[in-house]
Design a protein around this motif. Structure first.
Motif, short mmCIF file in Angstrom:
data_model
loop_
_atom_site.label_atom_id
_atom_site.label_comp_id
_atom_site.label_asym_id
_atom_site.label_seq_id
_atom_site.Cartn_x
_atom_site.Cartn_y
_atom_site.Cartn_z
N VAL A 1 -10.77 -6.44 0.40
CA VAL A 1 -9.69 -5.88 0.57
C VAL A 1 -9.54 -5.42 2.21
O VAL A 1 -10.51 -5.08 2.95
CB VAL A 1 -9.70 -4.42 -0.08
CG1 VAL A 1 -10.15 -3.55 0.19
CG2 VAL A 1 -7.89 -4.12 -0.25
N HIS A 2 -8.18 -5.63 2.59
CA HIS A 2 -7.93 -5.07 4.09
C HIS A 2 -6.58 -4.42 3.88
O HIS A 2 -5.59 -5.09 3.40
CB HIS A 2 -7.99 -6.25 5.00
CG HIS A 2 -7.86 -6.03 6.47
ND1 HIS A 2 -6.40 -6.02 6.92
CD2 HIS A 2 -8.51 -5.39 7.38
CE1 HIS A 2 -6.49 -5.66 8.17
NE2 HIS A 2 -8.00 -5.19 8.41
N GLY A 3 -6.41 -3.32 4.79
CA GLY A 3 -5.19 -2.78 4.69
C GLY A 3 -4.53 -2.61 6.15
O GLY A 3 -5.26 -2.69 7.13
N GLN B 1 0.59 -2.31 3.63
CA GLN B 1 0.29 -3.41 2.80
C GLN B 1 -1.32 -3.67 2.67
O GLN B 1 -2.07 -3.53 3.45
CB GLN B 1 0.76 -4.80 3.21
CG GLN B 1 0.38 -5.18 4.47
CD GLN B 1 1.08 -6.62 4.84
OE1 GLN B 1 2.12 -6.69 4.79
NE2 GLN B 1 0.10 -7.52 5.77
N TRP B 2 -1.72 -4.07 1.45
CA TRP B 2 -3.03 -4.39 1.09
C TRP B 2 -3.27 -6.10 1.06
O TRP B 2 -2.27 -6.58 0.81
CB TRP B 2 -3.35 -3.90 -0.26
CG TRP B 2 -3.75 -2.62 -0.27
CD1 TRP B 2 -3.21 -1.55 -1.14
CD2 TRP B 2 -4.70 -1.75 0.29
NE1 TRP B 2 -3.53 -0.26 -1.06
CE2 TRP B 2 -4.65 -0.38 -0.10
CE3 TRP B 2 -5.87 -2.19 1.30
CZ2 TRP B 2 -5.51 0.56 0.36
CZ3 TRP B 2 -6.74 -1.28 1.57
CH2 TRP B 2 -6.62 0.35 1.11
N LEU C 1 -5.94 -8.21 -0.79
CA LEU C 1 -6.88 -8.57 -1.64
C LEU C 1 -7.41 -10.14 -1.61
O LEU C 1 -6.50 -10.94 -1.87
CB LEU C 1 -6.54 -8.19 -3.11
CG LEU C 1 -7.64 -8.27 -4.22
CD1 LEU C 1 -8.72 -7.22 -3.64
CD2 LEU C 1 -7.20 -8.20 -5.54
N ASP D 1 0.80 -1.10 0.31
CA ASP D 1 -0.01 -0.06 -0.14
C ASP D 1 0.88 1.15 0.04
O ASP D 1 1.47 1.73 1.20
CB ASP D 1 -0.89 0.29 1.22
CG ASP D 1 -1.74 1.14 1.42
OD1 ASP D 1 -1.81 2.14 0.51
OD2 ASP D 1 -2.56 1.14 2.29
N ASP E 1 -7.10 -1.30 9.29
CA ASP E 1 -8.42 -1.27 8.93
C ASP E 1 -9.33 -1.99 9.70
O ASP E 1 -8.79 -3.30 10.09
CB ASP E 1 -8.64 -1.69 7.45
CG ASP E 1 -8.19 -0.72 6.36
OD1 ASP E 1 -7.72 0.46 6.69
OD2 ASP E 1 -8.01 -1.09 5.24
N ASN F 1 -3.47 0.61 -7.56
CA ASN F 1 -2.23 0.14 -6.65
C ASN F 1 -1.59 -0.99 -7.53
O ASN F 1 -1.07 -1.75 -7.16
CB ASN F 1 -3.18 -0.63 -5.67
CG ASN F 1 -3.66 0.23 -4.62
OD1 ASN F 1 -3.01 0.94 -3.88
ND2 ASN F 1 -4.97 0.53 -4.74
N GLU G 1 -12.50 -5.96 6.64
CA GLU G 1 -12.24 -5.95 5.27
C GLU G 1 -13.58 -5.23 4.63
O GLU G 1 -14.78 -4.95 5.13
CB GLU G 1 -12.52 -7.44 4.89
CG GLU G 1 -11.55 -8.37 5.39
CD GLU G 1 -12.08 -9.76 4.82
OE1 GLU G 1 -12.64 -10.01 3.83
OE2 GLU G 1 -12.13 -10.82 5.67
#
Length: 96
Positions: A54-56, A41-42, A44, A35, A63, A82, A66
């Motif tokens: 998606v979660h960061g 980071q992401w 997916l 990210d 986050d 991205n 999700e």
């Protein structure tokens, strides 16, 4: 499968299992990539029912949950924005 054009994203989504890892417990395919905007980071994910989320996660943020994409074009837009982080992760996986 790298993202060079938006049309490449459609192929990636259709063949997500070819570029992703399998999580048997969560019953989903996933790929982790940088990210670059938030320096983290992401992750997916694509569940067996073909829903993407998606979660960061980063040093200074996480986050809460999700975020599920309501429509495929939203996943396409997310990956397009991205693509550099995604492409770097795919290249690294291919070199292993």
């Amino acid at each position: 499968m790298l993202i060079k054009k938006k049309v490449d994203i459609e192929e990636i989504l259709d063949n997500f299992s070819a570029v992703a890892n399998w999580d048997a417990l969560g019953e989903k395919y996933y790929i982790v990539f940088a990210d670059n905007k938030r320096t983290g980071q992401w992750t997916l994910m694509n569940y067996v029912n073909n829903h993407f989320s998606v979660h960061g996660l980063g040093e200074n943020y996480v986050d809460d949950n999700e975020t599920f994409f309501e429509a495929r074009d939203k996943v396409v837009s997310f990956l397009w924005e991205n693509r550099s982080g995604f492409n770097a992760a795919v290249k690294q996986m291919e070199s292993i």
